[in-house]
Enzyme design. Structure first.
Site, short mmCIF file in Angstrom:
data_model
loop_
_atom_site.label_atom_id
_atom_site.label_comp_id
_atom_site.label_asym_id
_atom_site.label_seq_id
_atom_site.Cartn_x
_atom_site.Cartn_y
_atom_site.Cartn_z
N LYS A 1 13.46 -1.62 -4.80
CA LYS A 1 13.90 -0.43 -4.08
C LYS A 1 13.31 -0.38 -2.67
O LYS A 1 12.11 -0.27 -2.49
CB LYS A 1 13.44 0.84 -4.81
CG LYS A 1 13.96 2.10 -4.12
CD LYS A 1 13.16 3.34 -4.48
CE LYS A 1 12.18 3.77 -3.43
NZ LYS A 1 12.75 4.26 -2.17
N GLU B 1 -0.30 -2.43 -1.99
CA GLU B 1 -0.56 -2.88 -0.61
C GLU B 1 -0.43 -1.65 0.26
O GLU B 1 0.69 -1.21 0.56
CB GLU B 1 0.47 -3.93 -0.20
CG GLU B 1 0.36 -5.24 -0.96
CD GLU B 1 -0.82 -6.08 -0.49
OE1 GLU B 1 -1.36 -5.81 0.59
OE2 GLU B 1 -1.21 -7.00 -1.22
P1 NAD Z 1 5.53 5.64 1.93
O1 NAD Z 1 4.37 5.59 1.03
O2 NAD Z 1 5.97 6.95 2.45
O3 NAD Z 1 6.83 5.03 1.22
C1 NAD Z 1 6.86 3.72 0.70
C2 NAD Z 1 7.92 3.63 -0.39
O4 NAD Z 1 7.53 4.46 -1.49
C3 NAD Z 1 9.31 4.08 0.01
O5 NAD Z 1 10.25 3.20 -0.57
C4 NAD Z 1 9.41 5.46 -0.63
O6 NAD Z 1 10.74 5.86 -0.91
C5 NAD Z 1 8.62 5.27 -1.90
N1 NAD Z 1 8.06 6.49 -2.51
C6 NAD Z 1 7.83 7.69 -1.94
N2 NAD Z 1 7.27 8.54 -2.82
C7 NAD Z 1 7.13 7.85 -3.97
C8 NAD Z 1 6.57 8.16 -5.23
N3 NAD Z 1 6.05 9.36 -5.51
N4 NAD Z 1 6.55 7.21 -6.17
C9 NAD Z 1 7.03 5.96 -5.92
N5 NAD Z 1 7.58 5.61 -4.74
C10 NAD Z 1 7.62 6.54 -3.77
O7 NAD Z 1 5.19 4.62 3.08
P2 NAD Z 1 6.02 4.35 4.42
O8 NAD Z 1 5.82 5.51 5.33
O9 NAD Z 1 7.38 3.90 4.05
O10 NAD Z 1 5.25 3.06 4.99
C11 NAD Z 1 4.19 3.09 5.89
C12 NAD Z 1 2.89 2.81 5.17
O11 NAD Z 1 2.94 1.55 4.51
C13 NAD Z 1 1.71 2.69 6.13
O12 NAD Z 1 0.62 3.39 5.59
C14 NAD Z 1 1.42 1.19 6.15
O13 NAD Z 1 0.11 0.85 6.52
C15 NAD Z 1 1.75 0.81 4.75
N6 NAD Z 1 1.98 -0.63 4.65
C16 NAD Z 1 1.08 -1.43 3.99
C17 NAD Z 1 1.26 -2.81 3.93
C18 NAD Z 1 0.28 -3.73 3.25
O14 NAD Z 1 0.63 -4.89 3.01
N7 NAD Z 1 -0.93 -3.30 2.92
C19 NAD Z 1 2.37 -3.37 4.57
C20 NAD Z 1 3.25 -2.54 5.23
C21 NAD Z 1 3.06 -1.17 5.26
#
Ligand code: NAD
Length: 482
Positions: free
Chosen positions: A182, A255
């Protein structure tokens, strides 16, 4: 999601040639997601969104396919992964343009993202996961084997949707699992196209791709038919994922976000490192988990470094990623744009000094120029939080012990770097950073053969390498009495 839409791109109809992939079938989906081009702020495409019933069907299809897929060999699975990455390369231009439209990054970086994803996929399937013989004596032979877990739910964010999908997807498939993938509701399109490509290569049900809102992510983490979650996203959501996964003791790889420090020692030539440090901070307009988010500079090199970084910022071309000379694109979505603007306002109110940037242009598009900040309080939002945008603080130190302490004074622990001409000293200091990856004279260098992941609240488990692959498997002891 409809409330996110403002205008449909003038004179065009939104593209609608996207489908979910369930059990080998391309499916229209119960709901719709409007997808905005962040360079214009306008809707340019519509994607299908899955409901609960479609998730149930995808999980059933993945479970069924697992029965056969788990019995295939590593070599057979590697061959299919290589065919998949070859197809990605062949369709790279088409995919890259779509990625730039939905994500905002410059086209050359979209091409590089697909290229890197394909190369890492090819790399990962050369890794052997041997049976380990623990004891073999007169009385017994004890082996440690690794077997696939079952169905893996993969949830990805919007900053690098292709690369962050391919890492877990290939890890799960190569180790014999089937998948429900997803993407973020902000960037579903390229991932849905990956699904179409996967459909041509893998047996039906092995790869399922469902776009949808955050609630779909939650349903995936709660689903009893899913054995593992590989989640990439924010710390806050990662904690919710871990809590939801606990109900069925699903395995998790998390991650999460970072607040990476870069420590610049007194023996470097600031001009020589400025370009590297600048782009490690600002590439993808700072929307990179492992971007440099705090720069600690020794007082001896501080002024010269500030000057050299400002020069880089002034030369960086900000614009629509489809224009050929663009180096930095927009913020990917309105919510993140507002968040970065809030941090910028808070920074200005606190009395910190804005060295360059800092003025947000009128729309259209979610553009914020590269902004460097000094004379800022260590307790400010910009230093404490993950800004995930093009605004970076430069902090001064005189004692390296103090720099290490301040760098480690955070709940984040993704990565960090030391910059010095003395490699021995650099390595010794790197070892003291409380992170998953500590670099010397570089930042953001990853590989299929090197584990990547976060210490502290930046994650759980690792992606890539044999360490990452074993996270998609259950260790099983076979103990034979002779
Ligand atoms: P987010 O946590 O808002 O969303 C990530 C994903 O989770 C989306 O697909 C979203 O629809 C889904 N999601 C939202 N609520 C959920 C829930 N309750 N249960 C399961 N899934 C849910 O993150 P974002 O704003 O899309 O991404 C940015 C963040 O990602 C930043 O903090 C960045 O540092 C991090 N990131 C980490 C890595 C790594 O490898 N460590 C890589 C890229 C990005």
């Amino acid at each position: 999601m409809a409330e996110r839409a403002q205008h449909v791109e003038a004179g065009t109809h939104p593209r609608k040639d996207f489908s979910l992939l369930i059990g080998g079938d391309l499916v229209r989906g119960e709901g719709r997601l409007e997808v905005i081009n962040p360079a214009t702020g306008e809707v340019f495409a519509e994607a299908p969104a899955a409901g609960r019933a479609e998730l149930d069907r995808a999980v059933r299809a993945a479970r069924e396919a697992f029965g056969t897929w788990r019995g295939t060999t590593y070599a057979q699975r590697a061959e299919l992964v290589r065919a998949f990455s070859q197809e990605l390369r062949e369709r790279q231009n088409e995919l890259a343009e779509l990625l730039t439209r939905e994500q905002g990054k410059p086209l050359s970086q979209s091409i590089a993202e697909i290229d890197r994803g394909a190369a890492q996929s090819d790399g990962m399937v050369t890794i052997e996961i041997p049976v380990e013989v623990l004891i073999d004596d007169d009385q017994r032979r004890i082996e440690l084997k690794y077997r696939p877990l079952g169905v893996v739910g993969i949830i990805t964010p919007w900053n690098a949707p292709v690369n962050l999908a391919l890492g877990p997807l290939v890890s799960a498939l190569y180790t014999g699992n089937t998948v429900v993938l997803k993407p973020s509701p902000y960037t579903p399109l390229t991932t849905l196209k990956l699904g179409e490509i996967a459909r041509e290569i893998f047996p039906a049900g092995v790869v399922n791709v469902l776009a949808g809102g955050d609630e779909l992510g939650r349903w995936i983490t709660e689903h009893e038919g899913i054995d593992k979650i590989s989640f990439t996203g924010s710390v806050a959501t990662g904690k919710k994922v871990a809590a939801a996964a606990a109900a069925t003791l699903k395995r998790v790889t998390l991650e999460l976000g970072g607040n990476d420090p870069a420590i610049i020692l007194d023996d470097v030539d600031p001009k020589a490192i400025a370009k590297k440090v600048f782009f490690a901070s600002f590439v993808n307009s700072g929307q990179v988990c492992m971007a440099i988010k705090r720069i600690y500079a020794h007082e001896k090199v501080y002024d010269a470094l500030c000057e050299a970084l400002v020069e880089e910022a002034r030369n960086a071309k900000v614009g629509n990623g489809l224009e050929p000379d663009t180096q930095l694109g927009p913020i990917q979505n309105k919510m993140q744009y507002e968040k970065v603007r809030d941090i910028l306002e808070d920074t200005k109110r606190s009395g910190a000094r804005i060295l360059c940037g800092g003025e947000v242009p009128e729309g259209p598009g979610y553009f914020i120029p590269p902004t460097l900040v000094t004379d800022i309080d260590e307790g400010s939002r910009l230093v404490r939080e993950e800004q995930f945008g093009p605004i970076v603080p430069i902090l001064k130190f005189s004692d390296v012990e103090d720099a290490i302490r301040r760098a480690n004074d955070t709940r984040y622990g993704l990565s960090g770097s030391i910059w010095t001409n003395d490699l021995e000293r650099g390595k010794a200091l790197a070892e003291r950073l409380e992170v998953g990856t500590a670099w010397v004279n570089q930042h953001r260098a990853t590989s299929a053969f090197v584990p990547f992941g976060g210490a502290k609240e930046s994650g759980l488990g690792r992606q890539y390498s044999i360490v990452g692959l074993k996270g998609y498997m259950e260790p099983e002891v076979i103990s034979v009495a002779k």
